[in-house]
Scaffold this active site. Structure first.
Site, PDB file in Angstrom:
ATOM      1  N   ASN A 184       0.839  -1.199   0.000  1.00 56.12           N
ATOM      2  CA  ASN A 184       0.000   0.000   0.000  1.00 56.12           C
ATOM      3  C   ASN A 184       0.871   1.244   0.000  1.00 56.12           C
ATOM      4  OD1 ASN A 184      -2.769   1.183   0.202  1.00 56.12           O
ATOM      5  ND2 ASN A 184      -1.733   2.256   1.874  1.00 56.12           N
ATOM      6  N   TYR A 188       0.317  10.390   3.790  1.00 56.05           N
ATOM      7  CA  TYR A 188      -0.057  10.678   5.176  1.00 56.05           C
ATOM      8  C   TYR A 188       0.997  11.611   5.757  1.00 56.05           C
ATOM      9  CZ  TYR A 188      -1.940   5.920   4.233  1.00 56.05           C
ATOM     10  OH  TYR A 188      -2.516   4.806   3.685  1.00 56.05           O
ATOM     11  N   GLU A 250      -1.092   0.986  -5.572  1.00 50.99           N
ATOM     12  CA  GLU A 250      -1.036   2.357  -6.100  1.00 50.99           C
ATOM     13  C   GLU A 250       0.054   2.510  -7.160  1.00 50.99           C
ATOM     14  OE1 GLU A 250      -1.662   1.714  -2.883  1.00 50.99           O
ATOM     15  OE2 GLU A 250      -3.287   3.044  -2.242  1.00 50.99           O
ATOM     16  N   ASP A 299      -5.081  22.325   9.034  1.00 48.13           N
ATOM     17  CA  ASP A 299      -5.477  21.296   8.073  1.00 48.13           C
ATOM     18  C   ASP A 299      -6.289  21.834   6.905  1.00 48.13           C
ATOM     19  OD1 ASP A 299      -5.632  18.579   7.200  1.00 48.13           O
ATOM     20  OD2 ASP A 299      -5.502  18.003   9.303  1.00 48.13           O
TER      21      ASP A 299
HETATM   22  C1  LIG Z   1      -1.783  16.852   0.935  1.00 48.11           C
HETATM   23  C2  LIG Z   1      -2.504  15.681   1.509  1.00 48.11           C
HETATM   24  C3  LIG Z   1      -2.287  15.305   2.824  1.00 48.11           C
HETATM   25  C4  LIG Z   1      -2.945  14.208   3.366  1.00 48.11           C
HETATM   26  N1  LIG Z   1      -2.688  13.860   4.667  1.00 48.11           N
HETATM   27  C5  LIG Z   1      -3.266  12.743   5.182  1.00 48.11           C
HETATM   28  C6  LIG Z   1      -2.960  12.326   6.502  1.00 48.11           C
HETATM   29  O1  LIG Z   1      -2.181  12.954   7.209  1.00 48.11           O
HETATM   30  N2  LIG Z   1      -3.547  11.185   6.962  1.00 48.11           N
HETATM   31  C7  LIG Z   1      -4.419  10.451   6.205  1.00 48.11           C
HETATM   32  O2  LIG Z   1      -4.889   9.412   6.664  1.00 48.11           O
HETATM   33  N3  LIG Z   1      -4.754  10.846   4.945  1.00 48.11           N
HETATM   34  C8  LIG Z   1      -4.187  11.969   4.417  1.00 48.11           C
HETATM   35  N4  LIG Z   1      -4.494  12.362   3.150  1.00 48.11           N
HETATM   36  C9  LIG Z   1      -5.496  11.595   2.374  1.00 48.11           C
HETATM   37  C10 LIG Z   1      -4.923  10.293   1.883  1.00 48.11           C
HETATM   38  O3  LIG Z   1      -3.738  10.506   1.156  1.00 48.11           O
HETATM   39  C11 LIG Z   1      -5.933   9.559   1.005  1.00 48.11           C
HETATM   40  O4  LIG Z   1      -7.082   9.294   1.764  1.00 48.11           O
HETATM   41  C12 LIG Z   1      -5.383   8.270   0.418  1.00 48.11           C
HETATM   42  O5  LIG Z   1      -6.358   7.672  -0.409  1.00 48.11           O
HETATM   43  C13 LIG Z   1      -4.959   7.306   1.482  1.00 48.11           C
HETATM   44  O6  LIG Z   1      -4.410   6.150   0.902  1.00 48.11           O
HETATM   45  P1  LIG Z   1      -4.989   4.712   1.291  1.00 48.11           P
HETATM   46  O7  LIG Z   1      -6.380   4.669   0.700  1.00 48.11           O
HETATM   47  O8  LIG Z   1      -4.052   3.748   0.635  1.00 48.11           O
HETATM   48  O9  LIG Z   1      -4.998   4.634   2.770  1.00 48.11           O
HETATM   49  C14 LIG Z   1      -3.839  13.468   2.583  1.00 48.11           C
HETATM   50  C15 LIG Z   1      -4.064  13.854   1.263  1.00 48.11           C
HETATM   51  C16 LIG Z   1      -3.419  14.940   0.721  1.00 48.11           C
HETATM   52  C17 LIG Z   1      -3.676  15.320  -0.709  1.00 48.11           C
HETATM   53 MN   LIG Z   2      -4.426   2.127  -0.650  1.00 47.65          MN
END
Ligand SMILES: Cc1cc2nc3c(=O)[nH]c(=O)nc-3n(C[C@H](O)[C@H](O)[C@H](O)COP(=O)(O)O)c2cc1C
Ligand SMILES: [Mn+2]
Length: 501
Positions: A184, A188, A250, A299
């Protein structure tokens, strides 16, 4: 040809007048944020043109060549407009990516032999996007291990005054599912605690958090390997934010987006792989028994997300390219750079939503709705209760489950025209009858929810009401002038001399 790395994208941005170099020394503590704010707010899509005409500062990507306290240049706002997002994905319009996805979705379960044969080239094309393991790559040009590791070598931002510290905001966080072994990658944020440790902001419902929980259930005292890549070719760098299903890689999706496999190299100190073209790689682990206070952090809601307890990432090894570039972004009151990333996701995944729910005509998520607070959906309504069915569908669709307010309108409403949406929604509404509440998971960042991660949602059925839904009064027609009259006035128009001269 796909961009080979972040630098190639940067050169392209510069050539197209989309990037400006800043040679002055600027402090990554707050000052860079303030410079970016003056470029990108207000700057929503529709306002961009009038702002330019008014002589406003142009919203461009910025390369800070001398961030205070670091020798590493910092790139920001690289994806902060619809045009730069399209350039990143190498298309003229974001809809082109959607069309490519649609092409693949259409090849569902062929029946006859000829259909199967016709599909082969597409399947082969899909196979050609799989990530490719290579022995080494540019991200290994410089290697620091042990006491040599110092995160403060990089110009990591403190974004807003009340932030709990400096945050890495544009990372790709790599973990493997401890049960399936599947990779994955998620974006974050990571709060820097000291030279060699950071927070790991895995929100409850995200895939990284799930890996952590599964590993902890097996061995609460153990640790899991984690790797973080910062700055890659644009499609790869963006892939960490994509809301794709668990166990779908991804990196495969990044390969699809850039039409070329992502080359992956093994880490120096653990079994994970990272993109070979990364500017900077952090390798290390997360202890399954360790949590530490993370935040506050200014945020993308435009408010500070509060302190919380999150896992800690320990960095054992840093590798980077010679003269690395530090890629970052600032979130804050909308719209910021991440609005354009989210907008691209909305456009690119629309065909996937439509494939599952063909009655969906279009969706819109206004910047002020911060992705999860408001989704406007236009449907072709064909049976009683259809609008409510779509609300429930959206609340069960991947990360769309977080959507706090869903407004469902008929197919003939232009949902990208928010004035029209407000007008027609309010006219179609009998509030007590047409508002539906539901309980479920909510975005961790929702500070109004009764509990963290759990709260209520609201659906508004703003479609025309039908007799079969118990609406017994006649529904009026919308006022529209007839074509014959319009033509006659067209012919008359000049002689009325009403146009400004
Ligand atoms: C700039 C930016 C910062 C982000 N920060 C976080 C974060 O700190 N924690 C989080 O869980 N998702 C964060 N996200 C959203 C995740 O990247 C997004 O939900 C992503 O799909 C997570 O990947 P996953 O589905 O594999 O868990 C952020 C997105 C962006 C664009
Ligand atoms: Mn994912």
């Amino acid at each position: 040809m796909a961009y080979q790395d972040l630098r190639e994208f940067m050169r392209k941005l510069e050539k197209e007048g989309e990037l400006k170099r800043i040679r002055e020394e600027v402090n990554p503590i707050l000052e860079i944020t303030e410079v970016v704010q003056r470029l990108c707010r207000p700057g929503a899509r529709n306002e961009e043109k009038s702002r330019l005409e008014a002589g406003a500062t142009r919203n461009v990507a910025l390369l800070f060549e001398r961030p205070k306290g670091s020798r590493v240049p910092l790139l920001i706002n690289a994806f902060g407009s619809v045009r730069r997002m399209a350039m990143a994905l190498e298309v003229n319009e974001l809809d082109e990516v959607a069309e490519r996805i649609q092409g693949f979705l259409k090849m569902d379960s062929p029946q006859g032999l000829f259909d199967k044969i016709k599909m082969l080239p597409k399947l082969a094309e899909l196979g050609s996007f799989f990530p490719k393991s290579v022995k080494t790559g540019a991200c290994k040009e410089v290697v620091h291990q042990g006491n040599d590791v110092n995160l403060f070598d990089f110009p990591i931002l403190k974004c807003w005054p009340q932030d709990g510290g400096r945050f890495i905001t544009f990372p790709l966080v790599f973990t493997n599912n401890p049960e399936t072994g599947k990779r994955n990658v998620g974006m974050y944020r990571m709060q820097v605690y000291d030279e060699r440790s950071t927070g790991m902001h895995w929100q409850t419902q995200k895939h990284g958090a799930e890996h952590f929980r599964r590993a902890r259930a097996k061995n609460p005292e153990g640790r899991i390997p984690v790797a973080v890549a910062i700055g890659s070719d644009p499609a790869t760098a963006l892939s960490g934010m994509l809301p794709i299903p668990p166990d779908l890689d991804e990196m495969m999706f990044a390969g699809f987006l850039r039409r070329e496999p992502v080359e992956m190299v093994p880490c120096e100190t653990n079994e994970l792989e990272v993109p070979a073209n990364a500017e900077i790689v952090l390798e290390g682990y997360v202890n399954l028994s360790e949590l530490r206070t993370e935040g506050p952090f200014g945020d993308h809601t435009g408010f500070y997300s509060l302190e919380g307890e999150y896992p800690v990432f320990h960095v054992e090894c840093v590798t980077h390219r010679k003269e690395p570039i530090y890629l970052t972004t600032v979130v804050g009151p909308p719209p910021q750079e991440d609005f354009y990333m989210g907008y691209a996701v909305e456009r690119v995944f629309l065909p996937v939503m439509k494939m599952q729910y063909p009655e969906i005509v279009d969706v819109a998520m206004p910047a002020e709705g911060i992705f999860h607070n408001l989704m406007i959906v236009a449907i072709r309504k064909s049976y009683p209760g259809h609008a409510r069915k779509i609300m429930n569908a959206i609340w069960s669709l991947g990360q769309a489950m977080f959507t706090k307010v869903i407004v469902v309108v008929d197919h003939d409403v232009d949902i990208h025209n928010y004035n029209e949406v407000v007008w027609k929604t309010l006219c179609a509404l009998d509030p007590e009858r047409d508002v539906q509440f539901s309980l479920g998971p909510v975005d961790t960042l929702d500070h109004a929810a009764r509990l963290q991660d759990y709260g209520s949602k609201m659906g508004i059925d703003a479609t025309r009401k039908w007799a079969s839904e118990g609406f017994t009064r006649p529904w009026p027609d919308e006022i529209l002038m007839d074509e014959a009259t319009k033509k006659r006035v067209d012919a008359l128009w000049k002689s009325l001399a009403l146009d400004p001269r």
